[in-house]
Design a protein around this motif. Structure first.
Motif, PDB file in Angstrom:
ATOM      1  N   ILE A 134       0.962  -1.322  -0.242  1.00 34.71           N
ATOM      2  CA  ILE A 134       0.194   0.002  -0.233  1.00 34.71           C
ATOM      3  C   ILE A 134       0.984   1.766   0.492  1.00 34.71           C
ATOM      4  O   ILE A 134       1.554   1.391   0.658  1.00 34.71           O
ATOM      5  CB  ILE A 134      -1.010  -0.007   1.148  1.00 34.71           C
ATOM      6  N   ARG A 135       0.694   2.620  -0.730  1.00 30.04           N
ATOM      7  CA  ARG A 135       1.429   3.301  -0.937  1.00 30.04           C
ATOM      8  C   ARG A 135       0.718   5.006  -0.103  1.00 30.04           C
ATOM      9  O   ARG A 135      -0.496   5.044  -0.559  1.00 30.04           O
ATOM     10  CB  ARG A 135       1.622   3.670  -2.650  1.00 30.04           C
ATOM     11  N   ILE A 136       1.719   4.857   1.048  1.00 33.99           N
ATOM     12  CA  ILE A 136       1.527   6.437   1.529  1.00 33.99           C
ATOM     13  C   ILE A 136       1.927   7.581   1.264  1.00 33.99           C
ATOM     14  O   ILE A 136       3.060   7.853   0.427  1.00 33.99           O
ATOM     15  CB  ILE A 136       1.530   6.208   3.166  1.00 33.99           C
ATOM     16  N   GLN A 137       1.215   8.291   0.813  1.00 35.60           N
ATOM     17  CA  GLN A 137       1.518   9.606  -0.488  1.00 35.60           C
ATOM     18  C   GLN A 137       0.470  10.924   0.483  1.00 35.60           C
ATOM     19  O   GLN A 137      -0.112  10.461   1.724  1.00 35.60           O
ATOM     20  CB  GLN A 137       0.569  10.056  -1.388  1.00 35.60           C
ATOM     21  N   SER A 138       1.565  11.536   0.959  1.00 34.17           N
ATOM     22  CA  SER A 138       1.611  12.733   2.495  1.00 34.17           C
ATOM     23  C   SER A 138       1.203  13.886   1.866  1.00 34.17           C
ATOM     24  O   SER A 138       1.903  14.495   0.393  1.00 34.17           O
ATOM     25  CB  SER A 138       2.365  13.092   3.451  1.00 34.17           C
ATOM     26  N   GLU A 139       0.565  15.192   2.169  1.00 32.31           N
ATOM     27  CA  GLU A 139       1.053  16.494   1.500  1.00 32.31           C
ATOM     28  C   GLU A 139       0.536  17.448   2.473  1.00 32.31           C
ATOM     29  O   GLU A 139      -0.635  17.893   3.272  1.00 32.31           O
ATOM     30  CB  GLU A 139      -0.387  16.500   0.595  1.00 32.31           C
ATOM     31  N   GLY A 171      -3.224  -0.520  -2.819  1.00 28.11           N
ATOM     32  CA  GLY A 171      -4.342   0.306  -2.836  1.00 28.11           C
ATOM     33  C   GLY A 171      -3.381   1.357  -2.491  1.00 28.11           C
ATOM     34  O   GLY A 171      -1.943   1.251  -2.760  1.00 28.11           O
ATOM     35  N   GLU A 172      -3.703   2.497  -2.019  1.00 29.72           N
ATOM     36  CA  GLU A 172      -3.722   4.373  -2.276  1.00 29.72           C
ATOM     37  C   GLU A 172      -3.975   4.990  -0.767  1.00 29.72           C
ATOM     38  O   GLU A 172      -5.177   4.039  -0.518  1.00 29.72           O
ATOM     39  CB  GLU A 172      -3.387   4.802  -3.083  1.00 29.72           C
ATOM     40  N   ILE A 173      -3.013   5.609  -0.083  1.00 35.61           N
ATOM     41  CA  ILE A 173      -3.528   6.491   1.489  1.00 35.61           C
ATOM     42  C   ILE A 173      -3.367   7.237   0.904  1.00 35.61           C
ATOM     43  O   ILE A 173      -2.221   8.007   0.445  1.00 35.61           O
ATOM     44  CB  ILE A 173      -3.022   5.776   2.660  1.00 35.61           C
ATOM     45  N   HIS A 174      -4.272   8.204   0.893  1.00 36.45           N
ATOM     46  CA  HIS A 174      -3.588  10.211   0.896  1.00 36.45           C
ATOM     47  C   HIS A 174      -3.858  10.597   2.656  1.00 36.45           C
ATOM     48  O   HIS A 174      -4.361  10.525   2.662  1.00 36.45           O
ATOM     49  CB  HIS A 174      -3.595  10.775   0.121  1.00 36.45           C
ATOM     50  N   LEU A 175      -2.357  11.259   2.338  1.00 34.85           N
ATOM     51  CA  LEU A 175      -3.027  11.955   3.961  1.00 34.85           C
ATOM     52  C   LEU A 175      -2.319  13.658   3.556  1.00 34.85           C
ATOM     53  O   LEU A 175      -1.633  14.162   3.075  1.00 34.85           O
ATOM     54  CB  LEU A 175      -1.716  11.971   4.747  1.00 34.85           C
ATOM     55  N   ARG A 176      -3.495  14.351   4.124  1.00 37.20           N
ATOM     56  CA  ARG A 176      -2.985  16.431   3.627  1.00 37.20           C
ATOM     57  C   ARG A 176      -3.347  16.784   4.922  1.00 37.20           C
ATOM     58  O   ARG A 176      -3.818  16.399   6.103  1.00 37.20           O
ATOM     59  CB  ARG A 176      -3.967  16.454   2.597  1.00 37.20           C
ATOM     60  N   LEU A 177      -2.097  17.638   5.320  1.00 32.84           N
ATOM     61  CA  LEU A 177      -2.286  18.813   6.533  1.00 32.84           C
ATOM     62  C   LEU A 177      -2.551  20.185   5.839  1.00 32.84           C
ATOM     63  O   LEU A 177      -1.654  20.669   4.720  1.00 32.84           O
ATOM     64  CB  LEU A 177      -1.541  18.687   7.086  1.00 32.84           C
ATOM     65  N   THR A 178      -3.559  21.016   6.256  1.00 34.85           N
ATOM     66  CA  THR A 178      -3.599  22.210   5.651  1.00 34.85           C
ATOM     67  C   THR A 178      -3.954  23.022   6.770  1.00 34.85           C
ATOM     68  O   THR A 178      -4.850  22.665   8.430  1.00 34.85           O
ATOM     69  CB  THR A 178      -4.415  22.122   4.738  1.00 34.85           C
ATOM     70  N   GLU A 179      -4.077  24.289   6.604  1.00 40.94           N
ATOM     71  CA  GLU A 179      -4.645  25.225   7.829  1.00 40.94           C
ATOM     72  C   GLU A 179      -5.202  26.673   7.103  1.00 40.94           C
ATOM     73  O   GLU A 179      -3.866  26.968   5.912  1.00 40.94           O
ATOM     74  CB  GLU A 179      -3.364  25.464   8.410  1.00 40.94           C
ATOM     75  N   ALA A 180      -6.106  27.059   7.531  1.00 41.72           N
ATOM     76  CA  ALA A 180      -7.063  27.631   6.817  1.00 41.72           C
ATOM     77  C   ALA A 180      -7.970  28.969   7.628  1.00 41.72           C
ATOM     78  O   ALA A 180      -8.720  28.159   8.342  1.00 41.72           O
ATOM     79  CB  ALA A 180      -7.986  27.372   5.506  1.00 41.72           C
ATOM     80  N   GLU A 181      -7.852  30.662   7.986  1.00 40.96           N
ATOM     81  CA  GLU A 181      -8.675  30.750   9.108  1.00 40.96           C
ATOM     82  C   GLU A 181      -8.736  30.666  10.037  1.00 40.96           C
ATOM     83  O   GLU A 181      -9.877  30.692  10.898  1.00 40.96           O
ATOM     84  CB  GLU A 181      -9.774  31.171   7.893  1.00 40.96           C
ATOM     85  N   GLY A 182      -7.848  29.392  10.982  1.00 38.72           N
ATOM     86  CA  GLY A 182      -7.562  29.475  12.113  1.00 38.72           C
ATOM     87  C   GLY A 182      -7.897  28.386  11.909  1.00 38.72           C
ATOM     88  O   GLY A 182      -7.814  27.374  13.473  1.00 38.72           O
ATOM     89  N   GLN A 183      -8.119  27.253  11.035  1.00 36.53           N
ATOM     90  CA  GLN A 183      -8.879  26.015  11.322  1.00 36.53           C
ATOM     91  C   GLN A 183      -7.596  25.653  11.330  1.00 36.53           C
ATOM     92  O   GLN A 183      -7.453  25.372   9.009  1.00 36.53           O
ATOM     93  CB  GLN A 183      -9.990  25.879  10.728  1.00 36.53           C
ATOM     94  N   ILE A 184      -7.200  23.566  11.404  1.00 40.79           N
ATOM     95  CA  ILE A 184      -6.433  23.138  11.579  1.00 40.79           C
ATOM     96  C   ILE A 184      -7.157  21.809  11.141  1.00 40.79           C
ATOM     97  O   ILE A 184      -7.883  21.398  11.161  1.00 40.79           O
ATOM     98  CB  ILE A 184      -5.206  23.093  12.051  1.00 40.79           C
TER      99      ILE A 184
END
Length: 258
Positions: A134-139, A171-184
Protein backbone atom coordinates in the motif's frame (compact mmCIF):
# COMPACT_ATOMS: atom_id res chain seq x y z
CA UNK A 1 -39.09 3.52 41.20
CA UNK A 2 -36.11 4.70 39.17
CA UNK A 3 -33.70 4.01 42.05
CA UNK A 4 -34.98 0.41 42.16
CA UNK A 5 -33.91 -0.14 38.55
CA UNK A 6 -36.78 1.02 36.34
CA UNK A 7 -34.63 3.44 34.36
CA UNK A 8 -37.32 4.19 31.77
CA UNK A 9 -39.74 5.78 34.27
CA UNK A 10 -40.36 9.53 34.05
CA UNK A 11 -42.38 12.21 35.81
CA UNK A 12 -45.75 12.65 34.14
CA UNK A 13 -46.07 16.13 32.66
CA UNK A 14 -49.73 17.12 32.35
CA UNK A 15 -49.91 20.82 32.93
CA UNK A 16 -50.03 22.55 36.30
CA UNK A 17 -48.07 25.61 37.35
CA UNK A 18 -45.30 26.72 35.03
CA UNK A 19 -42.70 26.29 37.79
CA UNK A 20 -43.61 22.64 38.39
CA UNK A 21 -43.88 22.01 34.66
CA UNK A 22 -40.39 23.41 34.05
CA UNK A 23 -38.97 21.45 37.01
CA UNK A 24 -40.54 18.21 35.77
CA UNK A 25 -39.09 18.67 32.30
CA UNK A 26 -35.62 19.41 33.70
CA UNK A 27 -35.78 16.31 35.91
CA UNK A 28 -36.95 14.14 33.00
CA UNK A 29 -34.06 15.38 30.87
CA UNK A 30 -31.69 14.51 33.72
CA UNK A 31 -33.23 11.04 33.97
CA UNK A 32 -32.82 10.61 30.21
CA UNK A 33 -29.10 11.37 30.51
CA UNK A 34 -28.75 9.15 33.57
CA UNK A 35 -30.39 6.21 31.78
CA UNK A 36 -28.19 6.74 28.74
CA UNK A 37 -25.00 6.79 30.82
CA UNK A 38 -25.92 3.71 32.87
CA UNK A 39 -26.89 1.68 29.81
CA UNK A 40 -23.72 2.78 28.03
CA UNK A 41 -21.61 1.69 31.00
CA UNK A 42 -23.37 -1.67 31.18
CA UNK A 43 -22.82 -2.23 27.46
CA UNK A 44 -19.19 -1.16 27.78
CA UNK A 45 -18.59 -3.63 30.63
CA UNK A 46 -20.32 -6.41 28.71
CA UNK A 47 -18.27 -5.74 25.56
CA UNK A 48 -14.99 -5.57 27.49
CA UNK A 49 -15.76 -8.88 29.20
CA UNK A 50 -16.58 -10.46 25.86
CA UNK A 51 -13.35 -9.23 24.26
CA UNK A 52 -11.23 -10.50 27.17
CA UNK A 53 -12.89 -13.92 27.10
CA UNK A 54 -11.27 -14.91 23.79
CA UNK A 55 -7.57 -14.47 24.76
CA UNK A 56 -8.21 -15.94 28.23
CA UNK A 57 -9.80 -19.01 26.67
CA UNK A 58 -6.85 -19.34 24.29
CA UNK A 59 -4.38 -19.31 27.20
CA UNK A 60 -6.39 -21.85 29.20
CA UNK A 61 -6.72 -24.15 26.18
CA UNK A 62 -2.97 -24.03 25.56
CA UNK A 63 -2.13 -24.94 29.17
CA UNK A 64 -4.73 -27.57 30.04
CA UNK A 65 -2.92 -30.54 28.51
CA UNK A 66 0.68 -31.75 28.49
CA UNK A 67 2.72 -30.92 25.35
CA UNK A 68 3.76 -33.96 23.34
CA UNK A 69 6.96 -32.55 21.86
CA UNK A 70 9.36 -29.67 22.36
CA UNK A 71 7.95 -28.04 19.23
CA UNK A 72 4.44 -28.36 20.63
CA UNK A 73 5.65 -26.76 23.86
CA UNK A 74 7.12 -23.83 21.94
CA UNK A 75 3.95 -23.37 19.90
CA UNK A 76 1.85 -23.22 23.05
CA UNK A 77 4.16 -20.69 24.67
CA UNK A 78 3.98 -18.59 21.52
CA UNK A 79 0.18 -18.80 21.54
CA UNK A 80 0.03 -17.74 25.20
CA UNK A 81 2.38 -14.81 24.55
CA UNK A 82 0.24 -13.66 21.61
CA UNK A 83 -2.92 -13.81 23.72
CA UNK A 84 -1.22 -11.94 26.58
CA UNK A 85 -0.10 -9.17 24.21
CA UNK A 86 -3.65 -8.92 22.93
CA UNK A 87 -4.98 -8.57 26.49
CA UNK A 88 -2.35 -5.94 27.31
CA UNK A 89 -3.33 -3.88 24.26
CA UNK A 90 -7.02 -4.10 25.11
CA UNK A 91 -6.33 -3.17 28.75
CA UNK A 92 -4.40 -0.11 27.55
CA UNK A 93 -7.32 0.99 25.36
CA UNK A 94 -9.80 0.51 28.21
CA UNK A 95 -7.63 2.46 30.64
CA UNK A 96 -7.37 5.32 28.19
CA UNK A 97 -11.12 5.49 27.64
CA UNK A 98 -11.62 5.33 31.41
CA UNK A 99 -9.44 8.43 31.81
CA UNK A 100 -11.52 10.25 29.20
CA UNK A 101 -14.75 9.27 30.98
CA UNK A 102 -13.47 10.47 34.35
CA UNK A 103 -13.29 14.01 32.99
CA UNK A 104 -9.88 14.46 34.61
CA UNK A 105 -7.82 14.22 31.44
CA UNK A 106 -5.90 17.45 30.95
CA UNK A 107 -4.02 18.26 27.77
CA UNK A 108 -0.48 19.48 28.25
CA UNK A 109 -0.20 21.68 25.19
CA UNK A 110 3.08 22.80 23.67
CA UNK A 111 4.16 24.48 20.41
CA UNK A 112 4.42 21.65 17.86
CA UNK A 113 5.41 21.43 14.21
CA UNK A 114 2.47 19.35 13.03
CA UNK A 115 3.99 18.58 9.62
CA UNK A 116 7.04 17.00 11.29
CA UNK A 117 4.87 15.17 13.85
CA UNK A 118 2.59 13.72 11.17
CA UNK A 119 5.52 12.69 9.00
CA UNK A 120 6.83 10.65 11.95
CA UNK A 121 3.45 8.94 12.22
CA UNK A 122 3.62 8.06 8.52
CA UNK A 123 7.12 6.59 8.91
CA UNK A 124 5.87 4.49 11.82
CA UNK A 125 3.01 3.03 9.80
CA UNK A 126 4.87 2.69 6.48
CA UNK A 127 6.40 -0.77 7.23
CA UNK A 128 2.89 -2.13 7.91
CA UNK A 129 1.63 -0.58 4.67
CA UNK A 130 4.61 -1.97 2.75
CA UNK A 131 3.64 -5.49 3.80
CA UNK A 132 0.41 -5.03 1.81
CA UNK A 133 2.10 -3.02 -0.99
CA UNK A 134 0.00 0.00 0.00
CA UNK A 135 1.41 3.37 -1.01
CA UNK A 136 1.19 6.28 1.43
CA UNK A 137 1.34 9.77 -0.08
CA UNK A 138 1.39 12.97 1.93
CA UNK A 139 0.78 16.66 1.35
CA UNK A 140 1.89 18.49 4.49
CA UNK A 141 1.85 22.25 4.82
CA UNK A 142 4.23 23.72 7.44
CA UNK A 143 1.88 24.22 10.39
CA UNK A 144 2.73 25.01 14.00
CA UNK A 145 0.16 24.94 16.81
CA UNK A 146 -0.10 24.51 20.56
CA UNK A 147 -1.42 20.96 20.92
CA UNK A 148 -1.02 17.81 22.96
CA UNK A 149 1.53 16.13 20.71
CA UNK A 150 0.92 12.59 22.00
CA UNK A 151 -2.83 12.93 21.47
CA UNK A 152 -2.43 14.24 17.92
CA UNK A 153 0.03 11.46 17.10
CA UNK A 154 -2.41 8.90 18.43
CA UNK A 155 -5.28 10.21 16.27
CA UNK A 156 -3.16 10.27 13.11
CA UNK A 157 -1.66 6.83 13.79
CA UNK A 158 -5.10 5.36 14.49
CA UNK A 159 -6.52 6.80 11.27
CA UNK A 160 -3.57 5.50 9.25
CA UNK A 161 -3.83 2.08 10.89
CA UNK A 162 -7.52 1.99 10.11
CA UNK A 163 -6.89 2.96 6.48
CA UNK A 164 -4.25 0.24 6.07
CA UNK A 165 -6.55 -2.37 7.62
CA UNK A 166 -9.41 -1.64 5.22
CA UNK A 167 -7.38 -1.07 2.05
CA UNK A 168 -6.55 -4.02 -0.16
CA UNK A 169 -3.06 -4.87 -1.35
CA UNK A 170 -1.80 -2.43 -3.96
CA UNK A 171 -4.06 0.34 -2.70
CA UNK A 172 -3.22 3.92 -1.85
CA UNK A 173 -3.58 6.22 1.17
CA UNK A 174 -3.28 10.00 0.98
CA UNK A 175 -2.74 12.24 4.04
CA UNK A 176 -3.17 16.01 3.81
CA UNK A 177 -2.38 18.70 6.40
CA UNK A 178 -3.67 22.23 5.74
CA UNK A 179 -4.43 25.40 7.68
CA UNK A 180 -6.88 28.14 6.73
CA UNK A 181 -8.65 30.89 8.68
CA UNK A 182 -7.47 29.64 12.07
CA UNK A 183 -8.53 26.05 11.49
CA UNK A 184 -6.21 23.09 11.05
CA UNK A 185 -7.37 20.15 8.98
CA UNK A 186 -5.83 16.67 8.86
CA UNK A 187 -7.46 14.41 6.27
CA UNK A 188 -6.72 10.72 5.65
CA UNK A 189 -8.17 9.31 2.44
CA UNK A 190 -7.97 5.73 1.16
CA UNK A 191 -9.30 3.82 -1.84
CA UNK A 192 -10.17 0.75 0.20
CA UNK A 193 -13.37 -1.17 0.78
CA UNK A 194 -15.24 1.79 2.23
CA UNK A 195 -17.92 1.72 4.93
CA UNK A 196 -21.49 0.56 4.51
CA UNK A 197 -24.09 3.30 4.93
CA UNK A 198 -25.74 1.44 7.82
CA UNK A 199 -22.46 1.42 9.75
CA UNK A 200 -21.70 5.15 9.49
CA UNK A 201 -23.91 6.34 12.41
CA UNK A 202 -22.16 3.92 14.80
CA UNK A 203 -18.62 4.32 13.53
CA UNK A 204 -17.25 6.11 16.61
CA UNK A 205 -19.09 3.94 19.13
CA UNK A 206 -16.89 1.88 21.41
CA UNK A 207 -16.35 -1.73 20.33
CA UNK A 208 -18.28 -1.13 17.13
CA UNK A 209 -16.92 -3.00 14.12
CA UNK A 210 -18.71 -2.83 10.82
CA UNK A 211 -16.78 -5.55 8.99
CA UNK A 212 -16.84 -8.49 11.42
CA UNK A 213 -14.69 -10.56 9.06
CA UNK A 214 -11.71 -8.32 9.82
CA UNK A 215 -12.23 -8.29 13.59
CA UNK A 216 -9.49 -10.63 14.78
CA UNK A 217 -7.87 -10.20 18.17
CA UNK A 218 -4.39 -10.83 16.86
CA UNK A 219 -4.49 -7.62 14.87
CA UNK A 220 -5.85 -5.58 17.77
CA UNK A 221 -9.06 -4.63 15.97
CA UNK A 222 -11.34 -4.15 18.97
CA UNK A 223 -13.40 -1.29 17.61
CA UNK A 224 -11.75 1.17 20.01
CA UNK A 225 -9.28 3.10 17.86
CA UNK A 226 -11.86 5.42 16.33
CA UNK A 227 -13.60 5.90 19.70
CA UNK A 228 -10.30 6.96 21.29
CA UNK A 229 -9.56 9.26 18.35
CA UNK A 230 -12.98 10.87 18.65
CA UNK A 231 -12.41 11.53 22.37
CA UNK A 232 -8.99 13.07 21.68
CA UNK A 233 -10.49 15.31 19.00
CA UNK A 234 -13.15 16.46 21.46
CA UNK A 235 -10.53 17.33 24.09
CA UNK A 236 -8.77 19.50 21.48
CA UNK A 237 -12.11 21.31 20.94
CA UNK A 238 -12.09 19.84 17.45
CA UNK A 239 -14.10 17.26 15.56
CA UNK A 240 -13.54 14.00 13.74
CA UNK A 241 -15.79 13.27 10.76
CA UNK A 242 -16.01 10.64 8.06
CA UNK A 243 -17.18 10.37 4.46
CA UNK A 244 -17.43 6.97 2.88
CA UNK A 245 -19.21 4.77 0.38
CA UNK A 246 -19.01 1.02 0.35
CA UNK A 247 -16.49 -0.08 -2.25
CA UNK A 248 -15.22 3.46 -2.91
CA UNK A 249 -12.93 4.18 0.04
CA UNK A 250 -13.15 6.58 2.99
CA UNK A 251 -12.04 10.02 4.12
CA UNK A 252 -11.55 10.76 7.82
CA UNK A 253 -11.04 14.43 8.65
CA UNK A 254 -9.72 15.77 11.94
CA UNK A 255 -10.37 19.51 12.36
CA UNK A 256 -9.11 21.56 15.27
CA UNK A 257 -8.79 25.27 16.02
CA UNK A 258 -5.36 26.89 15.71
Amino acid sequence: TISEGSLDQRIRVDGGSSELLDLSQVLNESFDQLEKNILRERQFTSNASHELRTPITAILTATQSKPNTLEDYRDRLSSCAKSARSMRQLAGHLLELSRYDSGKTELQREPTDLDILIDRCIQEIRPIADQKSIRIQSELEPVQAEVHAVGISQVVTNLLNNAVSYTDSGGEIHLRLTEAEGQIEIAVRDNGSGIAEDDLPNLFDRFYRGDKSRSDHGSGHYGLRLAISWESARLHHGELTEESKSGEGSIFTFRLPQ
